[in-house]
Design a protein around this motif. Sequence first.
Motif, PDB file in Angstrom:
ATOM      1  N   SER A  78       9.909  -3.032  13.801  1.00 23.22           N
ATOM      2  CA  SER A  78       8.785  -3.969  13.742  1.00 23.22           C
ATOM      3  C   SER A  78       8.297  -4.361  15.129  1.00 23.22           C
ATOM      4  N   PRO A 147      -1.944  -4.117   8.991  1.00 22.91           N
ATOM      5  CA  PRO A 147      -0.583  -3.564   9.009  1.00 22.91           C
ATOM      6  C   PRO A 147      -0.064  -3.281   7.610  1.00 22.91           C
ATOM      7  N   ALA A 149       3.409  -3.907   6.031  1.00 24.38           N
ATOM      8  CA  ALA A 149       4.647  -4.643   6.296  1.00 24.38           C
ATOM      9  C   ALA A 149       5.571  -4.416   5.109  1.00 24.38           C
ATOM     10  N   CYS A 150       6.610  -3.617   5.316  1.00 23.47           N
ATOM     11  CA  CYS A 150       7.477  -3.206   4.221  1.00 23.47           C
ATOM     12  C   CYS A 150       8.654  -4.169   4.066  1.00 23.47           C
ATOM     13  N   TRP A 154      10.276  -2.919   8.347  1.00 26.67           N
ATOM     14  CA  TRP A 154       9.388  -2.342   9.349  1.00 26.67           C
ATOM     15  C   TRP A 154       7.936  -2.728   9.079  1.00 26.67           C
ATOM     16  N   SER A 155       7.132  -2.647  10.116  1.00 23.89           N
ATOM     17  CA  SER A 155       5.693  -2.879   9.974  1.00 23.89           C
ATOM     18  C   SER A 155       4.967  -2.022  10.997  1.00 23.89           C
ATOM     19  N   LYS A 156       3.752  -1.603  10.638  1.00 24.05           N
ATOM     20  CA  LYS A 156       2.953  -0.775  11.537  1.00 24.05           C
ATOM     21  C   LYS A 156       1.483  -1.003  11.208  1.00 24.05           C
ATOM     22  N   THR A 157       0.687  -1.263  12.239  1.00 20.68           N
ATOM     23  CA  THR A 157      -0.745  -1.497  12.073  1.00 20.68           C
ATOM     24  C   THR A 157      -1.503  -0.182  12.145  1.00 20.68           C
ATOM     25  N   ASN A 231      -1.922  -9.380   4.633  1.00 26.31           N
ATOM     26  CA  ASN A 231      -0.833 -10.314   4.313  1.00 26.31           C
ATOM     27  C   ASN A 231      -0.198 -10.072   2.953  1.00 26.31           C
ATOM     28  N   PRO A 233       2.954  -7.633   0.961  1.00 26.45           N
ATOM     29  CA  PRO A 233       4.063  -6.695   1.183  1.00 26.45           C
ATOM     30  C   PRO A 233       3.635  -5.265   0.880  1.00 26.45           C
ATOM     31  N   GLY A 234       4.264  -4.325   1.561  1.00 30.58           N
ATOM     32  CA  GLY A 234       3.899  -2.928   1.380  1.00 30.58           C
ATOM     33  C   GLY A 234       4.034  -2.441  -0.050  1.00 30.58           C
TER      34      GLY A 234
END
Length: 247
Positions: A78, A147, A149-150, A154-157, A231, A233-234
């Motif tokens: 993250s 992003p 956001a899992c 982890w998170s990725k934009t 905002n 969750p993945g």
Amino acid sequence: MVPWPFGFIQTHFALAWVVAGSILLHIAVKAPEIRAHWSRSSPGTLELPAEDGPDRRALLLGVGAAVGAVTLTTVGQSFTPLKAFDLLAPRHPDHGQQGLPVNRTAAAAGVGPDRLRDWRLEVRGPAPYSLTLPQLRAMPQRTARLPIACVEGWSKTADWRGVRIRDLLERAGAPPGAALRVTSLEVGGAYRVMEMGREYAEDPLTLLALELGGQVLSPDHGYPARIIAPNRPGVLQTKWVTLLEVL
């Protein structure tokens, strides 16, 4: 990674009950010793016997070192400046198709070419309609940088492009404040059907995305269309979307 599938969130909730129960059981078993210790202590005295001091310090130092090591080797998924130390995390922020990690592939979801061959997006509401992929691409396209956001940590934009959800709902005659139910093509899974509240459905950044990073979505990222909303969750950013229902 594990060689068998399991529900990440459900498993962690179950383990939380196991841990909480273990702590309560431990306290119950040790209650006589705890009571005896505090009854021997002088009022206001909170120190353990001197011989217990080094053991307590060693324990705290060991736990602190272990927590620090685990944090350092997972936080990079993250906090990307530390991604070089990302040794124990389930995902690496730079590994995956189109520069984004994948935690459920099309093959794992049972979404193959046969299920995509005659794909259409169905939108149910007061004025229901359906769209082919070319028709969906012909609608006004919007871009949003959001992003993923899992729940794995982890998170990725990334840059997404597609049709605003509120435009699709408006075309279906949805009343103001309507919520939405989204259904995926995937064969099974706890999140095949997802409900989206009006605060997301009306948000101009919430898209039925068709592109990721300037490229058509790959099958593993939800081709032909997926949800991307701020905002959320993945697991709720549904992939392989086939049906939208106005609630």
